[in-house]
Design a protein around this motif. Structure first.
Motif, PDB file in Angstrom:
ATOM      1  N   ASP A 188      -0.522  -4.018  -9.606  1.00 42.52           N
ATOM      2  CA  ASP A 188       0.520  -4.687  -8.809  1.00 42.52           C
ATOM      3  C   ASP A 188       0.054  -4.922  -7.375  1.00 42.52           C
ATOM      4  O   ASP A 188       0.407  -5.927  -6.760  1.00 42.52           O
ATOM      5  CB  ASP A 188       1.800  -3.836  -8.790  1.00 42.52           C
ATOM      6  CG  ASP A 188       2.542  -3.937 -10.110  1.00 42.52           C
ATOM      7  OD1 ASP A 188       2.157  -4.767 -10.952  1.00 42.52           O
ATOM      8  OD2 ASP A 188       3.517  -3.181 -10.298  1.00 42.52           O
ATOM      9  N   ALA A 189      -0.684  -3.975  -6.838  1.00 44.23           N
ATOM     10  CA  ALA A 189      -1.138  -4.101  -5.447  1.00 44.23           C
ATOM     11  C   ALA A 189      -2.371  -3.231  -5.239  1.00 44.23           C
ATOM     12  O   ALA A 189      -2.465  -2.143  -5.800  1.00 44.23           O
ATOM     13  CB  ALA A 189      -0.029  -3.649  -4.496  1.00 44.23           C
ATOM     14  N   GLY A 190      -3.287  -3.732  -4.446  1.00 43.73           N
ATOM     15  CA  GLY A 190      -4.458  -2.938  -4.078  1.00 43.73           C
ATOM     16  C   GLY A 190      -5.514  -2.919  -5.174  1.00 43.73           C
ATOM     17  O   GLY A 190      -5.639  -3.858  -5.964  1.00 43.73           O
TER      18      GLY A 190
ATOM     19  N   ILE B  29      -7.018   3.061  -8.491  1.00 39.94           N
ATOM     20  CA  ILE B  29      -6.689   3.964  -7.382  1.00 39.94           C
ATOM     21  C   ILE B  29      -5.185   4.225  -7.478  1.00 39.94           C
ATOM     22  O   ILE B  29      -4.380   3.398  -7.040  1.00 39.94           O
ATOM     23  CB  ILE B  29      -7.070   3.348  -6.009  1.00 39.94           C
ATOM     24  CG1 ILE B  29      -8.536   2.903  -6.005  1.00 39.94           C
ATOM     25  CG2 ILE B  29      -6.812   4.341  -4.874  1.00 39.94           C
ATOM     26  CD1 ILE B  29      -9.559   3.984  -6.318  1.00 39.94           C
ATOM     27  N   SER B  30      -4.826   5.344  -8.132  1.00 37.93           N
ATOM     28  CA  SER B  30      -3.426   5.648  -8.479  1.00 37.93           C
ATOM     29  C   SER B  30      -2.790   4.488  -9.229  1.00 37.93           C
ATOM     30  O   SER B  30      -1.614   4.183  -9.041  1.00 37.93           O
ATOM     31  CB  SER B  30      -2.587   5.983  -7.231  1.00 37.93           C
ATOM     32  OG  SER B  30      -3.013   7.177  -6.661  1.00 37.93           O
ATOM     33  N   ASP B  31      -3.547   3.833 -10.046  1.00 35.40           N
ATOM     34  CA  ASP B  31      -3.093   2.677 -10.814  1.00 35.40           C
ATOM     35  C   ASP B  31      -3.810   2.652 -12.158  1.00 35.40           C
ATOM     36  O   ASP B  31      -4.873   3.262 -12.306  1.00 35.40           O
ATOM     37  CB  ASP B  31      -3.438   1.375 -10.049  1.00 35.40           C
ATOM     38  CG  ASP B  31      -2.239   0.859  -9.272  1.00 35.40           C
ATOM     39  OD1 ASP B  31      -1.118   1.281  -9.576  1.00 35.40           O
ATOM     40  OD2 ASP B  31      -2.439   0.014  -8.385  1.00 35.40           O
ATOM     41  N   PRO B  32      -3.259   1.912 -13.150  1.00 35.75           N
ATOM     42  CA  PRO B  32      -3.895   1.868 -14.470  1.00 35.75           C
ATOM     43  C   PRO B  32      -5.301   1.256 -14.436  1.00 35.75           C
ATOM     44  O   PRO B  32      -5.649   0.548 -13.497  1.00 35.75           O
ATOM     45  CB  PRO B  32      -2.959   0.970 -15.287  1.00 35.75           C
ATOM     46  CG  PRO B  32      -1.698   0.894 -14.527  1.00 35.75           C
ATOM     47  CD  PRO B  32      -2.027   1.122 -13.092  1.00 35.75           C
TER      48      PRO B  32
ATOM     49  N   PRO C 234      -8.321  -4.910  -0.724  1.00 37.19           N
ATOM     50  CA  PRO C 234      -7.440  -3.928  -0.104  1.00 37.19           C
ATOM     51  C   PRO C 234      -7.204  -2.679  -0.947  1.00 37.19           C
ATOM     52  O   PRO C 234      -7.184  -2.738  -2.162  1.00 37.19           O
ATOM     53  CB  PRO C 234      -6.109  -4.690   0.030  1.00 37.19           C
ATOM     54  CG  PRO C 234      -6.456  -6.123  -0.074  1.00 37.19           C
ATOM     55  CD  PRO C 234      -7.670  -6.218  -0.923  1.00 37.19           C
ATOM     56  N   SER C 235      -7.035  -1.567  -0.238  1.00 34.15           N
ATOM     57  CA  SER C 235      -6.518  -0.337  -0.843  1.00 34.15           C
ATOM     58  C   SER C 235      -5.775   0.394   0.269  1.00 34.15           C
ATOM     59  O   SER C 235      -6.273   0.485   1.399  1.00 34.15           O
ATOM     60  CB  SER C 235      -7.657   0.519  -1.391  1.00 34.15           C
ATOM     61  OG  SER C 235      -7.083   1.604  -2.091  1.00 34.15           O
ATOM     62  N   ALA C 236      -4.589   0.907  -0.060  1.00 31.23           N
ATOM     63  CA  ALA C 236      -3.741   1.494   0.987  1.00 31.23           C
ATOM     64  C   ALA C 236      -4.409   2.702   1.644  1.00 31.23           C
ATOM     65  O   ALA C 236      -4.328   2.862   2.866  1.00 31.23           O
ATOM     66  CB  ALA C 236      -2.388   1.874   0.394  1.00 31.23           C
TER      67      ALA C 236
ATOM     68  N   TYR D 129      -0.341   9.587  -1.333  1.00 29.05           N
ATOM     69  CA  TYR D 129       0.543   8.443  -1.509  1.00 29.05           C
ATOM     70  C   TYR D 129       1.959   8.992  -1.691  1.00 29.05           C
ATOM     71  O   TYR D 129       2.139  10.054  -2.283  1.00 29.05           O
ATOM     72  CB  TYR D 129       0.161   7.635  -2.753  1.00 29.05           C
ATOM     73  CG  TYR D 129      -0.984   6.666  -2.538  1.00 29.05           C
ATOM     74  CD1 TYR D 129      -1.481   6.390  -1.273  1.00 29.05           C
ATOM     75  CD2 TYR D 129      -1.559   6.008  -3.621  1.00 29.05           C
ATOM     76  CE1 TYR D 129      -2.520   5.491  -1.093  1.00 29.05           C
ATOM     77  CE2 TYR D 129      -2.600   5.108  -3.450  1.00 29.05           C
ATOM     78  CZ  TYR D 129      -3.087   4.853  -2.180  1.00 29.05           C
ATOM     79  OH  TYR D 129      -4.113   3.958  -2.004  1.00 29.05           O
ATOM     80  N   GLU D 130       2.962   8.267  -1.202  1.00 28.32           N
ATOM     81  CA  GLU D 130       4.333   8.731  -1.426  1.00 28.32           C
ATOM     82  C   GLU D 130       5.310   7.565  -1.466  1.00 28.32           C
ATOM     83  O   GLU D 130       5.064   6.503  -0.899  1.00 28.32           O
ATOM     84  CB  GLU D 130       4.733   9.759  -0.353  1.00 28.32           C
ATOM     85  CG  GLU D 130       5.896  10.631  -0.736  1.00 28.32           C
ATOM     86  CD  GLU D 130       5.840  11.183  -2.175  1.00 28.32           C
ATOM     87  OE1 GLU D 130       6.183  10.426  -3.106  1.00 28.32           O
ATOM     88  OE2 GLU D 130       5.467  12.354  -2.345  1.00 28.32           O
ATOM     89  N   THR D 131       6.387   7.797  -2.213  1.00 29.24           N
ATOM     90  CA  THR D 131       7.431   6.774  -2.372  1.00 29.24           C
ATOM     91  C   THR D 131       8.554   7.040  -1.370  1.00 29.24           C
ATOM     92  O   THR D 131       8.692   8.166  -0.873  1.00 29.24           O
ATOM     93  CB  THR D 131       8.035   6.845  -3.787  1.00 29.24           C
ATOM     94  OG1 THR D 131       8.662   8.121  -3.917  1.00 29.24           O
ATOM     95  CG2 THR D 131       6.985   6.699  -4.867  1.00 29.24           C
TER      96      THR D 131
HETATM   97  N1  SAM Z   1      -3.887   0.765  -6.148  1.00 24.60           N
HETATM   98  C1  SAM Z   1      -3.171   0.855  -4.900  1.00 24.60           C
HETATM   99  C2  SAM Z   1      -4.179   0.970  -3.754  1.00 24.60           C
HETATM  100  O1  SAM Z   1      -5.353   0.624  -3.962  1.00 24.60           O
HETATM  101  O2  SAM Z   1      -3.809   1.366  -2.668  1.00 24.60           O
HETATM  102  C3  SAM Z   1      -2.163   1.978  -4.903  1.00 24.60           C
HETATM  103  C4  SAM Z   1      -1.141   1.888  -5.984  1.00 24.60           C
HETATM  104  S1  SAM Z   1       0.030   3.188  -5.998  1.00 24.60           S
HETATM  105  C5  SAM Z   1       0.870   2.919  -7.514  1.00 24.60           C
HETATM  106  C6  SAM Z   1       1.240   2.675  -4.861  1.00 24.60           C
HETATM  107  C7  SAM Z   1       1.275   3.564  -3.633  1.00 24.60           C
HETATM  108  O3  SAM Z   1       0.255   3.154  -2.729  1.00 24.60           O
HETATM  109  C8  SAM Z   1       2.563   3.471  -2.847  1.00 24.60           C
HETATM  110  O4  SAM Z   1       3.566   4.346  -3.363  1.00 24.60           O
HETATM  111  C9  SAM Z   1       2.114   3.899  -1.466  1.00 24.60           C
HETATM  112  O5  SAM Z   1       1.990   5.297  -1.399  1.00 24.60           O
HETATM  113  C10 SAM Z   1       0.712   3.269  -1.402  1.00 24.60           C
HETATM  114  N2  SAM Z   1       0.806   1.920  -0.838  1.00 24.60           N
HETATM  115  C11 SAM Z   1       0.663   0.753  -1.489  1.00 24.60           C
HETATM  116  N3  SAM Z   1       0.813  -0.293  -0.634  1.00 24.60           N
HETATM  117  C12 SAM Z   1       1.069   0.252   0.579  1.00 24.60           C
HETATM  118  C13 SAM Z   1       1.317  -0.293   1.866  1.00 24.60           C
HETATM  119  N4  SAM Z   1       1.358  -1.605   2.060  1.00 24.60           N
HETATM  120  N5  SAM Z   1       1.522   0.558   2.892  1.00 24.60           N
HETATM  121  C14 SAM Z   1       1.478   1.894   2.712  1.00 24.60           C
HETATM  122  N6  SAM Z   1       1.255   2.462   1.512  1.00 24.60           N
HETATM  123  C15 SAM Z   1       1.047   1.659   0.457  1.00 24.60           C
END
Ligand code: SAM
Length: 284
Positions: free
Chosen positions: A86-88, A92-95, A116-118, A163-165
């Protein structure tokens, strides 16, 4: 760049700002035969924005095994497939683990299209030491398990990254203070690359109050960074524990093997371990 047959591309996508989508990522997604995406509806927005017409297939943690098998067959038949989340960065904490592991085991080419990666974005602006860091990803959802896990990280001397929600950020920050103490420098990186991007640095003890004071600061996506353990007292307690570990291990096995296990368990270097526990013992 031409995409090549029978190759799996692991493609990073933006973590908020579409301007971060690289030309190479866009070209790869446009040229492959199929894109495996965590949530196809979510990725459709990205595709529409960049006018990418490639078919999407859903690949997420609940269908990983089944879809990985199908994708591997298609790769072996010469198809070009890209994996996105979905993002990044995928994985990295993703499938992605099952697919990438099996593709490599089966001798297929796996090509990264980085972006990008957060966690890396947060570290890069944190002002905390980044020469070494520990990426924990998401801590356990329940407080008791979360605290137990944090206790295991207590002695780690380099920057910790979580990482946190939004639902858990306040509770997690409170647990961080409880277990790691209030004094360590910390950074909350929220909504990186988006409209409400905030990078707030403070000692850990100040973060629960800062979040509570403004409900807006509890919204969105977070990376939490905490400086490593600087306390010589804790480190020397840890050294004492390592000494005991080495003593017990060397009773049961050759020094070399004991040190190899201790390196794995403690993350310490070989020289340090020899200095701590086994200098002068038999097979050295
Ligand atoms: N694969 C992604 C990456 O490379 O960063 C991370 C996916 S993980 C399921 C999602 C988590 O990444 C979020 O709950 C948050 O902790 C972090 N995250 C993703 N986008 C972010 C952003 N724009 N700002 C801060 N944290 C972010």
């Amino acid at each position: 760049m031409a995409v090549v047959s029978g190759v799996l591309y692991v493609v990073a996508t933006p973590i908020g700002n579409l301007g971060d989508f690289s030309p190479r990522a866009a070209q790869t997604l446009a040229e492959v035969d199929l894109v495996a995406a965590e949530d196809t509806r979510h990725s459709r927005h990205l595709f529409d924005h960049f006018n990418i017409k490639t078919p999407l297939i859903s690949y997420h943690e609940h269908n990983e095994e089944k879809i990985a098998t199908e994708l591997l067959t298609r790769l072996k038949n010469g198809e070009r497939i890209a994996l996105i989340s979905d993002a990044g960065t995928p994985m990295i904490s993703d499938p992605g683990f099952t697919l990438v592991k099996q593709a490599r085991e089966q001798g297929l080419r796996v090509v990264p299209i980085p972006g990008p990666s957060a966690v890396i974005s947060a570290l890069s602006v944190s002002g905390l030491p980044t020469d070494r860091f520990f990426f924990e990803g998401f801590l356990p959802a329940k407080s008791a398990a979360r605290r137990r896990r944090l206790e295991q990280l207590l002695a780690y001397p380099h920057t910790l990254a979580f990482y946190e929600t939004p639902h858990r950020i306040s509770d997690t920050v409170q647990d961080l203070v409880q277990v790691l103490g209030g004094q360590r420098p910390a950074v909350l990186a929220r909504e990186l690359t988006k409209l409400h991007e905030t990078v707030h640095a403070a000692p850990l003890e100040a973060l629960p109050g800062w979040l509570a004071a403004d409900a807006n600061q509890q919204r969105g996506e977070f990376v939490v960074l905490v400086a490593g353990n600087p306390a010589p007292a804790t480190l020397s307690q840890e050294d004492a524990w390592i000494e005991r570990l080495l003593t017990a291990l060397t009773r049961e096995m050759p020094v070399k093997q004991a040190v190899a296990i201790a390196m794995e368990v403690t993350g310490r270097r070989k020289n340090e371990l020899y200095r701590l526990g086994v200098a002068g013992r038999e097979d050295e």
